[in-house]
Design a protein around this motif. Structure first.
Motif, short mmCIF file in Angstrom:
data_model
loop_
_atom_site.label_atom_id
_atom_site.label_comp_id
_atom_site.label_asym_id
_atom_site.label_seq_id
_atom_site.Cartn_x
_atom_site.Cartn_y
_atom_site.Cartn_z
N GLU A 279 0.82 -1.22 0.00
CA GLU A 279 0.00 0.00 0.00
C GLU A 279 0.85 1.27 0.00
OE1 GLU A 279 -3.86 -0.80 2.59
OE2 GLU A 279 -2.06 -1.50 3.65
N LYS A 280 0.28 2.32 -0.57
CA LYS A 280 0.87 3.66 -0.54
C LYS A 280 -0.29 4.64 -0.74
CE LYS A 280 4.87 4.54 -2.53
NZ LYS A 280 5.92 4.82 -3.57
N PRO A 281 -0.30 5.75 -0.01
CA PRO A 281 -1.40 6.71 -0.15
C PRO A 281 -1.61 7.15 -1.61
CG PRO A 281 -0.06 7.28 1.74
CD PRO A 281 0.67 6.17 1.03
N GLY A 282 -2.86 7.15 -2.04
CA GLY A 282 -3.19 7.60 -3.38
C GLY A 282 -3.07 6.54 -4.45
N VAL A 283 -2.69 5.32 -4.04
CA VAL A 283 -2.52 4.22 -5.00
C VAL A 283 -3.36 3.04 -4.54
CG1 VAL A 283 -0.88 2.64 -6.09
CG2 VAL A 283 -0.16 4.96 -5.50
N LYS B 51 0.87 1.68 -10.39
CA LYS B 51 -0.51 1.94 -10.81
C LYS B 51 -1.51 1.38 -9.81
CE LYS B 51 0.51 1.77 -15.79
NZ LYS B 51 0.27 1.01 -17.05
#
Length: 362
Positions: free
Chosen positions: A94-98, A329
């Motif tokens: 996970e990563k913010p915005g993805v 993405k």
């Protein structure tokens, strides 16, 4: 890398290409010798004897060591405890915005205990857009084509012969093992050591299961992805995997082959141990067990240096690079051999260095 046996087809389809501890699912191959430049009469092809169900059981070698060699047992367990990220096979990336992605460690076997996908895996696939496997084309035809392309890496063309490299005693045992796998004795000496080692990583029971159409775990993931209409991509090619094996120094290839030949009587025990380690989420014990078993047969740990470098570490970085755009993405489901997840340069660690939060799910 595929699974079927069809009587009178190509010899490259009889040659089982298995990455191991580390590599692919089994490719059972048959006849058309002219495709690799050899001609073998039918009478040279041995009749295969498939194992009965009673021959396919195995023991847990690590559990046995508790009583037979407590010191070695403690050594394997202690070394396993130092391996990072070995306590899960499914990870959320996970990563913010993805959109989240998932990382799944496989074991290339047909055992129903591992090929039955859990609810967590189905859930992760349900969140995914793309499934990334080690190779996208894991059909027998795809693997056979790659073998033909790479035949200069797989077979001797300089007059040397395998029987001259491994010694009379080891070769006598090896010849019998290959005959049971369906490889004619006139053809076996032409095969390079790394190729034969891959073949010996599969048991007769696994070959029989593959011939019956039972999928290895990687194929089960591919089938589930196709059923959902997901895009399937490969992080590598079969050819690149064969090239990686061929890149191991030949002296180490020979020693690895000797280890495989000498431990062949325990192949069912070894595979059963791998399954139990996988189910118990103790992937870190795989490598120290491999080294310990080889040492019992007179093979030094240094014989596996090239394997660890070329087949594990270098491929970790190659897979990481290939997966990067998909993970950026989001919505990727990455399914590769479990050994590629663990350790300080495994995919879990590499993705964390990219700034992703990688959390154990299962």
């Amino acid at each position: 890398m595929g699974h079927e046996m069809m009587g009178q087809e190509s010899l490259p389809r009889r040659i089982g290409v298995v990455v191991a501890a580390c590599l692919f699912a089994i490719l059972s191959v048959t006849r058309a010798d002219a495709q690799v430049g050899f001609s073998l009469p039918d009478e040279n092809t041995p009749t295969k004897q498939l194992p009965s169900a009673s021959q396919c059981g195995g023991r847990d070698l690590i559990e046995d060591l508790k009583s037979t060699d407590p010191t070695l047992h403690e050594k394997i367990v202690s070394e396993a405890e130092t391996v990072a990220n070995d306590d899960a096979i499914l990870w959320r990336v996970e990563k913010p915005g993805v959109a989240p992605s998932h990382l799944f460690g496989t074991i290339h076997l047909t055992d129903a205990r591992i090929t039955t996908l859990s609810p967590a895996i189905h859930s992760a696939l349900g969140e995914s857009r793309t499934v990334l496997l080690e190779v996208a084309d894991i059909t027998p035809n795809g693997a056979a084509s790659a073998m033909l392309e790479a035949r200069h890496l797989a077979f001797f063309a300089d007059g040397r012969r395998l029987n001259e490299l491994v010694g009379a005693d080891d070769y006598a045992q090896l010849e019998g093992l290959l005959m049971r796998a369906g490889i004619p004795p006139t053809f076996a000496p032409m095969m390079r050591p790394w190729l034969v080692t891959l073949m010996l990583a599969s048991s007769e029971c696994e070959r029989a299961a593959a011939e019956k159409g039972q999928p290895v775990l990687d194929m089960a993931i591919a089938n589930a992805a196709k059923a959902r209409g997901l895009e399937i991509e490969g992080l590598e090619t079969v050819k690149s995997q064969l090239e990686a094996m061929a890149n191991i120094p030949e002296s180490q290839q020979i020693e690895m082959l000797k280890a495989a030949v000498r431990s062949a009587p325990q192949i069912n025990d070894y595979l059963e141990t791998m399954v139990r380690l996988y189910l118990d989420r103790r992937i870190g014990a795989t490598w120290p067990l491999q080294i310990a078993m080889a040492a019992r047969h007179g093979i030094e740990a240094s014989a596996f240096d090239g394997f660890k470098s070329d087949i594990v570490s270098k491929r970790n970085h190659g897979m990481h690079e290939a997966a990067g755009p998909y993970v950026a993405k989001g919505g990727a489901f990455i399914a590769v051999g479990a050994l590629h997840l663990v350790g300080d340069d495994g995919l879990v660690a590499l993705l964390r260095r990219d700034g992703f939060t990688v959390s154990a799910v299962e």
